[in-house]
Scaffold this motif. Structure first.
Motif, mmCIF file in Angstrom:
data_model
loop_
_atom_site.group_PDB
_atom_site.id
_atom_site.type_symbol
_atom_site.label_atom_id
_atom_site.label_comp_id
_atom_site.label_asym_id
_atom_site.label_seq_id
_atom_site.Cartn_x
_atom_site.Cartn_y
_atom_site.Cartn_z
ATOM 1 N N ARG A 105 0.838 -1.195 0.000
ATOM 2 C CA ARG A 105 0.000 0.000 0.000
ATOM 3 C C ARG A 105 0.881 1.255 0.000
ATOM 4 N N VAL A 106 0.508 2.233 -0.800
ATOM 5 C CA VAL A 106 1.250 3.487 -0.904
ATOM 6 C C VAL A 106 0.307 4.641 -0.601
ATOM 7 N N CYS A 107 0.763 5.562 0.251
ATOM 8 C CA CYS A 107 0.024 6.792 0.527
ATOM 9 C C CYS A 107 0.794 7.949 -0.101
ATOM 10 N N LEU A 108 0.195 8.570 -1.105
ATOM 11 C CA LEU A 108 0.794 9.706 -1.798
ATOM 12 C C LEU A 108 0.264 10.999 -1.187
ATOM 13 N N VAL A 109 1.158 11.847 -0.708
ATOM 14 C CA VAL A 109 0.758 13.138 -0.158
ATOM 15 C C VAL A 109 0.924 14.192 -1.246
ATOM 16 N N SER A 110 -0.195 14.657 -1.769
ATOM 17 C CA SER A 110 -0.205 15.658 -2.826
ATOM 18 C C SER A 110 -0.479 17.028 -2.206
ATOM 19 N N THR A 111 -1.348 17.824 -2.785
ATOM 20 C CA THR A 111 -1.678 19.142 -2.247
ATOM 21 C C THR A 111 -3.103 19.528 -2.623
ATOM 22 N N ALA A 112 -3.799 20.160 -1.689
ATOM 23 C CA ALA A 112 -5.146 20.663 -1.977
ATOM 24 C C ALA A 112 -5.099 21.839 -2.932
ATOM 25 N N GLY A 113 -3.893 22.355 -3.194
ATOM 26 C CA GLY A 113 -3.745 23.465 -4.130
ATOM 27 C C GLY A 113 -4.176 23.138 -5.549
ATOM 28 N N ILE A 114 -4.252 21.852 -5.876
ATOM 29 C CA ILE A 114 -4.693 21.503 -7.231
ATOM 30 C C ILE A 114 -6.206 21.660 -7.384
ATOM 31 N N LEU A 115 -6.925 21.723 -6.261
ATOM 32 C CA LEU A 115 -8.383 21.864 -6.310
ATOM 33 C C LEU A 115 -8.755 23.320 -6.562
ATOM 34 N N PRO A 116 -9.933 23.579 -7.095
ATOM 35 C CA PRO A 116 -10.322 24.944 -7.461
ATOM 36 C C PRO A 116 -10.745 25.763 -6.251
ATOM 37 N N PRO A 117 -10.881 27.079 -6.409
ATOM 38 C CA PRO A 117 -11.390 27.911 -5.307
ATOM 39 C C PRO A 117 -12.870 27.660 -5.067
ATOM 40 N N ALA A 118 -13.316 28.026 -3.874
ATOM 41 C CA ALA A 118 -14.726 27.896 -3.521
ATOM 42 C C ALA A 118 -15.547 28.949 -4.260
ATOM 43 N N VAL A 119 -16.799 28.620 -4.515
ATOM 44 C CA VAL A 119 -17.733 29.546 -5.151
ATOM 45 C C VAL A 119 -18.887 29.777 -4.186
ATOM 46 N N HIS A 120 -19.221 31.051 -3.963
ATOM 47 C CA HIS A 120 -20.305 31.432 -3.051
ATOM 48 C C HIS A 120 -20.088 30.879 -1.639
ATOM 49 N N GLY A 121 -18.810 30.758 -1.249
ATOM 50 C CA GLY A 121 -18.491 30.351 0.106
ATOM 51 C C GLY A 121 -18.677 28.883 0.418
ATOM 52 N N ILE A 122 -18.943 28.067 -0.595
ATOM 53 C CA ILE A 122 -19.147 26.627 -0.362
ATOM 54 C C ILE A 122 -17.798 25.911 -0.479
ATOM 55 N N PRO A 123 -17.291 25.339 0.615
ATOM 56 C CA PRO A 123 -15.980 24.680 0.569
ATOM 57 C C PRO A 123 -15.916 23.587 -0.501
ATOM 58 N N VAL A 124 -14.774 23.471 -1.115
ATOM 59 C CA VAL A 124 -14.549 22.537 -2.226
ATOM 60 C C VAL A 124 -14.151 21.169 -1.685
ATOM 61 N N ASN A 125 -14.625 20.114 -2.341
ATOM 62 C CA ASN A 125 -14.221 18.759 -1.939
ATOM 63 C C ASN A 125 -13.395 18.090 -3.030
#
Length: 331
Positions: A105-125
């Motif tokens: 099993r491998v756990c890759l630690v990436s970054t949430a920076g690849i995800l887009p910004p929130a729109v209308h204050g709704i946190p991104v998943n």
């Protein structure tokens, strides 16, 4: 007890993870570019880095699981291809070694920076549609590394972590920029609030991330990614809280984003002459957005929890004040 490989085990997050693994009685193989003396029989250092397939293979021998945290996370490098050499091709070396060594099993630690910004204050998943035009070179290279890792997931179990903006006691550099701002504010060097202060970051305390990474490895579903965030806060909120908790009141000034852009072009000219720039345009363009993230998936599936920004900042301030050399040392 298991033999576990960790790349980046001497880094900011990695050092916390290694301590946790040792406390759980695991034997930890740490791949590190420098030589280190081990202070525990459970900790074994292997000199080398992830760009060397041979070094990775050697360090991973006999391991059952692998955590991949190593990467180049700084805002600038004179050769942009270096990001991809480390963060993408280095990940390929990790995955190929894991398969060759029979790692389960491998756990890759990436970054949430690849995800887009929130729109209308709704946190991104984790399922949000990407905005590649907002990615920095670092984030593009991390995304490429993830795609390379996923190409091997039929041969080895893969789980992925997206930490948000990590802060707390540890090395004070670009990978720990929130703590760097706190340190420089305490010492009277920091007087800037980016833009109008409404841009939002999601701040997560480093110990919470290390525990979250463990949870992803232990309980995460193969092939899935998990955001590990903390508390979103605007720049205005961040510095209001910093003043309140530190009881230090240095003047702060809002600096318009267009002016910051202007500064980056001067810095760009400096970079052309071989000097490291303080700012780059690709990072500045992220300032006005809301980068709130949702950790609900990790909370529901893994039992992940993160402390509040106020609690984490208080702990960090206590550490900074107890270690004044860290406050004034720019190295």
């Amino acid at each position: 007890m298991a033999n576990i490989f960790v790349s980046g085990g001497t880094g900011f997050i990695g050092a916390y993870l290694v301590k946790r693994l040792i406390a759980a009685n695991h034997i930890v193989h740490v791949l590190s570019r420098g030589s280190h003396a081990s202070d525990s029989p459970q900790l074994q250092f292997y000199e080398g880095d992830i760009t060397s397939a041979e070094a990775v293979q050697k360090a991973m021998q006999g391991c059952e699981r692998a955590y991949h945290l190593a990467g180049y996370a700084r805002a600038w490098h004179r050769d942009k291809q270096y990001y991809f050499q480390v963060n993408a091709l280095g990940t390929q070396n990790i995955m190929q070694a894991a398969i060759a060594q029979g790692v389960k099993r491998v756990c890759l630690v990436s970054t949430a920076g690849i995800l887009p910004p929130a729109v209308h204050g709704i946190p991104v998943n984790e399922t949000a549609r990407l905005r590649p035009e907002l990615h920095t070179t670092y984030e593009r290279s991390k995304w490429m590394g993830e795609q390379i890792a996923r190409s091997y997931q039929q041969q080895v179990e893969l789980v992925i972590v997206y930490p948000t903006k990590v802060y707390g006691p540890g090395p004070i550099d670009e990978s720990n920029s929130a703590t760097l701002m706190m340190r420089d504010y305490l010492s009277g060097k920091w007087h800037v609030i980016p833009g109008n202060g409404s841009g939002i970051m999601d701040y997560v305390y480093v110990e919470d991330v290390a525990r979250g990474i463990e949870l992803v490895m232990e309980k995460g579903r193969a092939g899935e990614a998990y955001v590990l965030g903390g508390e979103p806060a605007s720049y205005n909120r961040f510095f209001e809280l910093l003043k309140k908790l530190s009881q230090v009141y240095h003047p702060l000034f809002h600096v318009p984003v267009p002016l910051i852009y202007g500064i980056t072009y001067v810095e760009w000219l400096k970079a052309k002459l071989g000097y490291k720039p303080l700012l780059t345009p690709e990072w500045v363009r992220k300032i006005p957005y809301d980068w709130s993230k949702s950790s609900e998936k990790a909370r529901q599936e893994l039992g992940y929890r993160a402390r509040s920004l106020e609690e984490g900042m208080q702990l960090t301030l206590h550490w900074l004040k107890a270690n004044p050399v860290e406050i004034f040392d720019d190295k």
